[in-house]
Design a protein around this motif. Structure first.
Motif, PDB file in Angstrom:
ATOM      1  N   ALA A   1     -20.945  46.673  35.450  1.00  0.00           N
ATOM      2  CA  ALA A   1     -20.520  46.570  34.056  1.00  0.00           C
ATOM      3  C   ALA A   1     -20.123  47.929  33.507  1.00  0.00           C
ATOM      4  O   ALA A   1     -20.825  48.926  33.725  1.00  0.00           O
ATOM      5  N   PHE A   2     -18.966  47.965  32.815  1.00  0.00           N
ATOM      6  CA  PHE A   2     -18.586  49.101  31.988  1.00  0.00           C
ATOM      7  C   PHE A   2     -18.937  48.717  30.558  1.00  0.00           C
ATOM      8  O   PHE A   2     -18.309  47.825  29.980  1.00  0.00           O
ATOM      9  N   LEU A   3     -19.940  49.352  29.993  1.00  0.00           N
ATOM     10  CA  LEU A   3     -20.436  49.002  28.672  1.00  0.00           C
ATOM     11  C   LEU A   3     -20.015  50.075  27.674  1.00  0.00           C
ATOM     12  O   LEU A   3     -20.262  51.266  27.891  1.00  0.00           O
ATOM     13  N   GLY A   4     -19.361  49.660  26.595  1.00  0.00           N
ATOM     14  CA  GLY A   4     -18.943  50.628  25.586  1.00  0.00           C
ATOM     15  C   GLY A   4     -18.247  49.954  24.429  1.00  0.00           C
ATOM     16  O   GLY A   4     -17.770  48.825  24.550  1.00  0.00           O
ATOM     17  N   HIS A   5     -18.164  50.659  23.309  1.00  0.00           N
ATOM     18  CA  HIS A   5     -17.504  50.129  22.123  1.00  0.00           C
ATOM     19  C   HIS A   5     -15.983  50.234  22.281  1.00  0.00           C
ATOM     20  O   HIS A   5     -15.481  50.805  23.253  1.00  0.00           O
ATOM     21  N   ASN A   6     -15.234  49.680  21.342  1.00  0.00           N
ATOM     22  CA  ASN A   6     -13.774  49.802  21.365  1.00  0.00           C
ATOM     23  C   ASN A   6     -13.383  51.276  21.331  1.00  0.00           C
ATOM     24  O   ASN A   6     -13.893  52.045  20.518  1.00  0.00           O
ATOM     25  N   GLY A   7     -12.454  51.647  22.216  1.00  0.00           N
ATOM     26  CA  GLY A   7     -12.007  53.034  22.267  1.00  0.00           C
ATOM     27  C   GLY A   7     -12.827  53.920  23.173  1.00  0.00           C
ATOM     28  O   GLY A   7     -12.566  55.119  23.284  1.00  0.00           O
ATOM     29  N   ALA A   8     -13.816  53.338  23.871  1.00  0.00           N
ATOM     30  CA  ALA A   8     -14.664  54.153  24.748  1.00  0.00           C
ATOM     31  C   ALA A   8     -13.963  54.539  26.047  1.00  0.00           C
ATOM     32  O   ALA A   8     -14.413  55.441  26.751  1.00  0.00           O
ATOM     33  N   GLY A   9     -12.865  53.824  26.386  1.00  0.00           N
ATOM     34  CA  GLY A   9     -12.122  54.143  27.608  1.00  0.00           C
ATOM     35  C   GLY A   9     -12.239  53.099  28.695  1.00  0.00           C
ATOM     36  O   GLY A   9     -11.731  53.286  29.809  1.00  0.00           O
ATOM     37  N   LYS A  10     -12.862  51.960  28.384  1.00  0.00           N
ATOM     38  CA  LYS A  10     -13.101  50.933  29.411  1.00  0.00           C
ATOM     39  C   LYS A  10     -11.791  50.345  29.946  1.00  0.00           C
ATOM     40  O   LYS A  10     -11.565  50.315  31.156  1.00  0.00           O
ATOM     41  N   SER A  11     -10.940  49.847  29.043  1.00  0.00           N
ATOM     42  CA  SER A  11      -9.702  49.185  29.476  1.00  0.00           C
ATOM     43  C   SER A  11      -8.733  50.171  30.119  1.00  0.00           C
ATOM     44  O   SER A  11      -8.024  49.832  31.074  1.00  0.00           O
ATOM     45  N   THR A  12      -8.689  51.396  29.614  1.00  0.00           N
ATOM     46  CA  THR A  12      -7.828  52.425  30.223  1.00  0.00           C
ATOM     47  C   THR A  12      -8.266  52.696  31.655  1.00  0.00           C
ATOM     48  O   THR A  12      -7.435  52.829  32.561  1.00  0.00           O
TER      49      THR A  12
ATOM     50  N   LEU B   1     -20.068  54.005  28.780  1.00  0.00           N
ATOM     51  CA  LEU B   1     -18.986  54.905  28.412  1.00  0.00           C
ATOM     52  C   LEU B   1     -18.999  55.183  26.918  1.00  0.00           C
ATOM     53  O   LEU B   1     -19.248  54.284  26.104  1.00  0.00           O
ATOM     54  N   ASP B   2     -18.708  56.434  26.571  1.00  0.00           N
ATOM     55  CA  ASP B   2     -18.576  56.817  25.173  1.00  0.00           C
ATOM     56  C   ASP B   2     -17.575  57.967  25.100  1.00  0.00           C
ATOM     57  O   ASP B   2     -17.714  58.969  25.806  1.00  0.00           O
TER      58      ASP B   2
END
Length: 293
Positions: A31-42, A200-201
């Motif tokens: 799991a990549f866990l993070g809020h919107n803009g944390a870099g997960k989708s990129t 991720l943050d």
């Protein structure tokens, strides 16, 4: 299976992904866990070859995204579907199936059964509910029998019954096919069932470990003792790291053993107790200073 070193991506003056390293093994749910803009989708878009990194290396079973056969073992479920809304579910899946040399019609039939798609396969994809579309998206991504499946926020906006059905099928396929899954998510319960979690943050990995180890380090367990009278509350309030709420005393504890020891010592003074495990939410707040949304 997948090794990433120093992966970096900038958009103008903003660093979206900042020198991250990943190591993912066969059969894992990561799991990549993070809020919107944390870099997960990129990060996902670079791993599947849609975005070119500004720096860093990606190797999937020895291949890089520039190699011809890199995508052969990948399946992807995007946040926004790639299927044609004007075509039926059946026609969309037929078109997708033609892309694969070793298309297995029996495997597709089994997928449709598992994901409960057969009853809607004559309907236009655009007429389906969000949960129905997502089940079709997952079927499309699995048609090639991928070794590695990327799920980018697969459960956003779905009801809990649909989420449970999707994960029931995915866990079954993990067992049957040895499927490896990389998941980006806002849902803490999805991250909670993972074999490994990357938090991720601001484009950085601020922690990576098993769920149990992250909880042990960042999410303390809570023991709640219900006192019989105020004198007991006063006595318990002298313990370390205590919060008192009326007749309740909340203590931070590191383990079951510590909780049992306290309960045994004060068993004649308390009327009841609760033991609450630390959560993924606690971990995220401890690491980033904010709740996940």
């Amino acid at each position: 299976m997948l090794e990433v070193n120093g992966l970096t991506k900038r958009f103008k003056n903003k660093i979206a992904v900042d020198h991250i390293d990943l190591q993912i093994n066969d059969g894992q749910l990561v799991a990549f866990l993070g809020h919107n803009g944390a870099g997960k989708s990129t990060t996902i878009n670079m791993l599947i070859g849609l975005l070119k990194p500004d720096a860093g290396e990606i190797q999937l079973n020895g291949l890089t995204p520039n190699d011809k056969n890199y995508n052969d073992s990948l399946g992807v479920v995007f946040q926004n579907s790639v299927l044609d809304k004007s075509l039926s579910v059946e026609d969309n899946l037929k078109i997708a199936g033609r892309l694969y040399k070793n298309f297995d019609a029996d495997f597709q039939k089994d997928l449709l059964d598992k994901l409960e798609i057969k009853s809607i396969q004559k309907q236009k994809y655009g007429s389906l509910s969000g949960g129905q579309r997502r089940r079709v998206d997952i079927a499309r991504a699995l048609l090639s029998k991928p070794k590695l499946l990327f799920l980018d926020e697969p459960s956003t906006g779905l009801d809990i019954q649909t989420r449970n059905k999707i994960w029931e099928v995915l866990n079954e396929l993990r067992h049957e096919m040895g499927l490896t899954i990389i998941l980006t998510t806002h849902y803490l319960e999805e991250a909670d069932q993972s074999d490994w979690v990357y938090v991720l943050d601001k484009g950085k990995i601020v922690a990576s470990d098993t769920v149990d180890n992250l909880k042990a380090r960042y999410a303390q367990n809570t023991l709640i003792l219900y006192a019989n009278d105020l004198s007991t509350v006063d006595k318990l309030s002298m313990l370390d790291d205590v919060k008192v709420l009326h007749n309740k005393v909340l203590l931070k504890v590191n383990s079951y053993q510590e909780a049992i020891s306290i309960i045994e010592e004060y068993k004649n003074d308390i009327s009841d107790f609760e033991y609450i495990h630390g959560s993924m939410d606690d971990i995220f707040i401890a690491l980033t200073g904010k709740e996940i949304k």
